[in-house]
Design a protein around this motif. Sequence first.
Motif, PDB file in Angstrom:
ATOM      1  N   GLU A   1     -18.103  10.332   3.608  1.00 33.88           N
ATOM      2  CA  GLU A   1     -17.439  11.503   3.005  1.00 33.88           C
ATOM      3  C   GLU A   1     -18.444  12.320   2.191  1.00 33.88           C
ATOM      4  O   GLU A   1     -18.504  13.539   2.291  1.00 33.88           O
ATOM      5  CB  GLU A   1     -16.269  11.061   2.115  1.00 33.88           C
ATOM      6  CG  GLU A   1     -15.604  12.260   1.459  1.00 33.88           C
ATOM      7  CD  GLU A   1     -14.449  11.930   0.531  1.00 33.88           C
ATOM      8  OE1 GLU A   1     -14.183  10.750   0.271  1.00 33.88           O
ATOM      9  OE2 GLU A   1     -13.824  12.896   0.055  1.00 33.88           O
TER      10      GLU A   1
ATOM     11  N   GLU B   1     -12.415   1.075   9.643  1.00 32.39           N
ATOM     12  CA  GLU B   1     -13.380   0.246  10.373  1.00 32.39           C
ATOM     13  C   GLU B   1     -14.357   1.141  11.143  1.00 32.39           C
ATOM     14  O   GLU B   1     -15.555   0.855  11.207  1.00 32.39           O
ATOM     15  CB  GLU B   1     -12.566  -0.616  11.345  1.00 32.39           C
ATOM     16  CG  GLU B   1     -13.318  -1.669  12.072  1.00 32.39           C
ATOM     17  CD  GLU B   1     -12.370  -2.430  13.029  1.00 32.39           C
ATOM     18  OE1 GLU B   1     -11.136  -2.141  13.070  1.00 32.39           O
ATOM     19  OE2 GLU B   1     -12.875  -3.297  13.738  1.00 32.39           O
TER      20      GLU B   1
ATOM     21  N   GLY C   1      -9.223  -0.324   6.096  1.00 31.45           N
ATOM     22  CA  GLY C   1     -10.302  -0.889   6.891  1.00 31.45           C
ATOM     23  C   GLY C   1      -9.776  -1.831   7.969  1.00 31.45           C
ATOM     24  O   GLY C   1     -10.406  -2.015   9.003  1.00 31.45           O
ATOM     25  N   GLY C   2      -8.620  -2.407   7.730  1.00 27.86           N
ATOM     26  CA  GLY C   2      -8.079  -3.369   8.686  1.00 27.86           C
ATOM     27  C   GLY C   2      -6.906  -2.838   9.481  1.00 27.86           C
ATOM     28  O   GLY C   2      -6.508  -3.429  10.483  1.00 27.86           O
TER      29      GLY C   2
ATOM     30  N   PRO D   1     -16.688   6.042   1.841  1.00 28.64           N
ATOM     31  CA  PRO D   1     -17.166   6.908   0.750  1.00 28.64           C
ATOM     32  C   PRO D   1     -18.547   7.510   1.022  1.00 28.64           C
ATOM     33  O   PRO D   1     -18.784   8.671   0.701  1.00 28.64           O
ATOM     34  CB  PRO D   1     -17.220   5.959  -0.456  1.00 28.64           C
ATOM     35  CG  PRO D   1     -16.335   4.820  -0.101  1.00 28.64           C
ATOM     36  CD  PRO D   1     -16.334   4.693   1.387  1.00 28.64           C
TER      37      PRO D   1
ATOM     38  N   GLY E   1      -3.635   3.497   1.667  1.00 28.36           N
ATOM     39  CA  GLY E   1      -4.754   2.705   2.193  1.00 28.36           C
ATOM     40  C   GLY E   1      -6.075   3.339   1.807  1.00 28.36           C
ATOM     41  O   GLY E   1      -6.123   4.506   1.402  1.00 28.36           O
TER      42      GLY E   1
ATOM     43  N   HIS F   1       0.833  -1.209   0.000  1.00 28.63           N
ATOM     44  CA  HIS F   1       0.000   0.000   0.000  1.00 28.63           C
ATOM     45  C   HIS F   1       0.869   1.260   0.000  1.00 28.63           C
ATOM     46  O   HIS F   1       0.617   2.210  -0.741  1.00 28.63           O
ATOM     47  CB  HIS F   1      -0.873   0.042   1.261  1.00 28.63           C
ATOM     48  CG  HIS F   1      -2.256  -0.487   1.057  1.00 28.63           C
ATOM     49  ND1 HIS F   1      -3.121   0.031   0.124  1.00 28.63           N
ATOM     50  CD2 HIS F   1      -2.940  -1.471   1.680  1.00 28.63           C
ATOM     51  CE1 HIS F   1      -4.271  -0.627   0.182  1.00 28.63           C
ATOM     52  NE2 HIS F   1      -4.189  -1.549   1.108  1.00 28.63           N
TER      53      HIS F   1
ATOM     54  N   ASP G   1      -7.403  -1.358  -2.272  1.00 29.12           N
ATOM     55  CA  ASP G   1      -6.655  -2.571  -2.615  1.00 29.12           C
ATOM     56  C   ASP G   1      -6.525  -2.761  -4.131  1.00 29.12           C
ATOM     57  O   ASP G   1      -7.510  -2.640  -4.864  1.00 29.12           O
ATOM     58  CB  ASP G   1      -7.356  -3.799  -2.021  1.00 29.12           C
ATOM     59  CG  ASP G   1      -7.146  -3.889  -0.515  1.00 29.12           C
ATOM     60  OD1 ASP G   1      -6.318  -3.118   0.013  1.00 29.12           O
ATOM     61  OD2 ASP G   1      -7.797  -4.729   0.113  1.00 29.12           O
TER      62      ASP G   1
ATOM     63  N   ALA H   1      -8.122   7.736   0.265  1.00 28.24           N
ATOM     64  CA  ALA H   1      -8.919   8.218  -0.872  1.00 28.24           C
ATOM     65  C   ALA H   1      -9.812   9.390  -0.446  1.00 28.24           C
ATOM     66  O   ALA H   1     -10.354  10.095  -1.292  1.00 28.24           O
ATOM     67  CB  ALA H   1      -9.790   7.083  -1.416  1.00 28.24           C
ATOM     68  N   ASN H   2      -9.929   9.613   0.855  1.00 24.71           N
ATOM     69  CA  ASN H   2     -10.841  10.647   1.370  1.00 24.71           C
ATOM     70  C   ASN H   2     -10.328  12.060   1.039  1.00 24.71           C
ATOM     71  O   ASN H   2      -9.225  12.449   1.431  1.00 24.71           O
ATOM     72  CB  ASN H   2     -10.962  10.453   2.893  1.00 24.71           C
ATOM     73  CG  ASN H   2     -11.972  11.380   3.516  1.00 24.71           C
ATOM     74  OD1 ASN H   2     -11.765  12.586   3.589  1.00 24.71           O
ATOM     75  ND2 ASN H   2     -13.088  10.823   3.964  1.00 24.71           N
TER      76      ASN H   2
ATOM     77  N   CYS I   1      -5.308   3.974  -3.999  1.00 30.46           N
ATOM     78  CA  CYS I   1      -5.297   3.944  -2.523  1.00 30.46           C
ATOM     79  C   CYS I   1      -5.941   2.665  -2.005  1.00 30.46           C
ATOM     80  O   CYS I   1      -5.470   2.060  -1.048  1.00 30.46           O
ATOM     81  CB  CYS I   1      -6.057   5.141  -1.951  1.00 30.46           C
ATOM     82  SG  CYS I   1      -5.159   6.691  -2.117  1.00 30.46           S
TER      83      CYS I   1
ATOM     84  N   PHE J   1     -15.252   4.175  10.273  1.00 33.75           N
ATOM     85  CA  PHE J   1     -16.176   4.698   9.247  1.00 33.75           C
ATOM     86  C   PHE J   1     -17.247   3.647   8.943  1.00 33.75           C
ATOM     87  O   PHE J   1     -18.429   3.949   8.867  1.00 33.75           O
ATOM     88  CB  PHE J   1     -15.414   5.016   7.954  1.00 33.75           C
ATOM     89  CG  PHE J   1     -14.826   6.403   7.890  1.00 33.75           C
ATOM     90  CD1 PHE J   1     -15.593   7.465   7.441  1.00 33.75           C
ATOM     91  CD2 PHE J   1     -13.510   6.650   8.250  1.00 33.75           C
ATOM     92  CE1 PHE J   1     -15.063   8.755   7.357  1.00 33.75           C
ATOM     93  CE2 PHE J   1     -12.971   7.928   8.180  1.00 33.75           C
ATOM     94  CZ  PHE J   1     -13.747   8.979   7.732  1.00 33.75           C
TER      95      PHE J   1
END
Length: 330
Positions: A188, A168, A141-142, A185, A269, A119, A301, A273-274, A299, A170
Amino acid sequence: MDKPVLGLGLESSCDETAAAVVRDGRTVLSNIISSQVDLHRDYYGVVPEIASRAHLETINLLIERALRGAGISFGDLDYVAATSRPGLIGSLMIALQSAKVISYTMEIPLVPVNHLEAHLYAPFLEGRELFFPWIGLLVSGGNTALYHVRGVGDMDVIGRTVDDAAGEAFDKIAKYMELGYPGGPVIEKLALGAEGKGVLFPKILPEPGDTRFSYSGIKTAVINYLKMNPGADPAAVVHGFQERVLELLVRRAFAAARERGIRSLVVAGGVAANGRLRRMLAEEARAGEEVIVASPGLCTDNAAMVAGIGYHYFASGKTASLDADVHARV
Ligand code: KG4
């Protein structure tokens, strides 16, 4: 001119199956991703058994598409890289086993890759030369973790989350508020409608010098607020939540860099992307400091990042035998 080095990357650690071809560790020739989001949506999270079955069904097709997209065939490959850690064991096995078959039949080196390191490598697939050192902020997320990165395979953890990962958090708040999955997403987007009128949740303020992250407190604060204010505007709530989650990431990352006299921050990660996070990072950077973030599509996977970091292991002879294994943890 030397012959270009062509690598196939495979990724199946969580809920994206992906295959990509990268030239010389830096030019993405194809990057095919099959998201399983629709399969997991009803469960508001990844169901491991469903994930591994879906990886198995799609990976061969994705490999074919990645090779075709790059205009090459198996015989042109110089190495094959696959994520081997960390992730869901049943899922990880699909990419690594596929890579082993390709390595064995084509007689090319196998490169198992750490998903988190991959990443952090993603921004270097967009024209920037790989350099060191830098501080790596990995937010997915992890995982939520800060690293001092000195070289390929040479990184120390500075701090990580003691409870939930940022992504997570979010996802869990979106689930609680029934906003959809994945949560990042949708939150956001919804938060954009509440600029300037977000709920002011308490700041996450752990001890000075603390390098850890913690997101269970803000999650509880949001849930308690919603219980006490059932008519609250969802946009104002998620706006306030997002601000608190993101500002901790920004503060921790810059503190780690400045304490060590490091002027480059690499952020990677899914949460990277935010758009709000990207703006906050840019605003916080002082003269001489740079924030390096991949474009949003790289960003989350993908397998290009796997082939990309895999190139550097391949080039330095750090390849693996066919008994390489998968690992749930780093
Ligand atoms: O890196 P990733 O694709 O998968 C792993 O977790 O490894 O990250 C997925 C996570 C999810 O928790 C998702 O909600 C979050 O990244 N995410 C975002 C955004 N896009 C994805 N979080 C905040 N804002 C986004 N725009």
